[in-house]
Motif scaffolding. Sequence first.
Motif, PDB file in Angstrom:
ATOM      1  N   GLU A  35       0.391  -4.686   4.614  1.00 29.07           N
ATOM      2  CA  GLU A  35       0.311  -3.488   5.442  1.00 29.07           C
ATOM      3  C   GLU A  35      -1.155  -3.252   5.794  1.00 29.07           C
ATOM      4  O   GLU A  35      -2.020  -3.193   4.906  1.00 29.07           O
ATOM      5  N   LYS A  36      -1.440  -3.143   7.079  1.00 29.77           N
ATOM      6  CA  LYS A  36      -2.831  -3.169   7.544  1.00 29.77           C
ATOM      7  C   LYS A  36      -3.687  -2.038   6.985  1.00 29.77           C
ATOM      8  O   LYS A  36      -4.845  -2.252   6.638  1.00 29.77           O
ATOM      9  N   SER A  38      -3.406  -0.479   4.101  1.00 28.21           N
ATOM     10  CA  SER A  38      -3.718  -0.786   2.703  1.00 28.21           C
ATOM     11  C   SER A  38      -4.747  -1.897   2.617  1.00 28.21           C
ATOM     12  O   SER A  38      -5.670  -1.850   1.800  1.00 28.21           O
ATOM     13  N   ASN A 210       0.507   3.604  -0.385  1.00 28.34           N
ATOM     14  CA  ASN A 210       0.548   3.425   1.069  1.00 28.34           C
ATOM     15  C   ASN A 210       1.486   2.306   1.472  1.00 28.34           C
ATOM     16  O   ASN A 210       2.173   2.389   2.488  1.00 28.34           O
ATOM     17  N   LEU A 211       1.515   1.254   0.654  1.00 33.56           N
ATOM     18  CA  LEU A 211       2.388   0.124   0.962  1.00 33.56           C
ATOM     19  C   LEU A 211       3.855   0.540   0.886  1.00 33.56           C
ATOM     20  O   LEU A 211       4.657   0.204   1.762  1.00 33.56           O
ATOM     21  N   ALA A 214       4.910   2.472   3.837  1.00 35.13           N
ATOM     22  CA  ALA A 214       5.014   1.662   5.048  1.00 35.13           C
ATOM     23  C   ALA A 214       6.272   0.803   5.077  1.00 35.13           C
ATOM     24  O   ALA A 214       6.906   0.656   6.120  1.00 35.13           O
ATOM     25  N   ILE A 215       6.646   0.222   3.936  1.00 33.61           N
ATOM     26  CA  ILE A 215       7.769  -0.733   3.946  1.00 33.61           C
ATOM     27  C   ILE A 215       9.037  -0.182   3.304  1.00 33.61           C
ATOM     28  O   ILE A 215      10.107  -0.774   3.430  1.00 33.61           O
TER      29      ILE A 215
END
Length: 238
Positions: A35-36, A38, A210-211, A214-215
Amino acid sequence: MSVNLATMLREGTKKSHTMAENVGFVKCFLKGVVEKNSYRTLVANLYFVYTAMEEEMEKLRHHDIVSKIYFPQLHRKQSLEQDLYFYYGANWRNEVAPSSAAQAYVARIREIANTQPELLAAHSYTRYLGDLSGGQILKKIAQRAMNLGENGGTAFYEFETISDEKAFKNEYRQALNELPIDQETADKIVEEANAAFGMNMKMFMELEGNLVKAIGIMLFNTLTRRRANGSTELATAE
């Protein structure tokens, strides 16, 4: 007195290496999920860590022990600055700050530089040999996962002044083995290398929030359920 420090470090940090690769953020990374936001936070943290390490080693470049492993061609500060420009833009210096784990990492590097400079060998080994080895695997994964291609964002993994990475790693290991240290000091360096792995793990763990956002928690759990066997560890040993 000469000790086989390179082998001691490789064997003595195997468990730590595997533990680091089983942190959720790293397991996802190795499976191609990056994830960009992170990742750019990680690059920023690494910038502060390498800046501290390289500033201290520069000050100690004439030290009896540090001088033997002082290789400016390994320095990553400038390449990390390129990556931070890529991810944050021209105003990146005002956009980045070290996380709590990165601050602790930096503080430890500064502390030992002033009190036990020989322990910098542990941090140099842990970071640079990893960059030259498993880092090359991570570069390809990052390029694919974030659709970077050859357009930038992975300067950190590029050692333009080292033409033969395998030969250089052999030279570096030989330098470790020729350090003028006794067994007790060698043991302390291995202990510090394990501590360095722990500091890296804490930086990785900070990024998991954060990851997951995001996912999604379900995908994160699926990706991290099985234990990894240490795919970059094998590369480090080459």
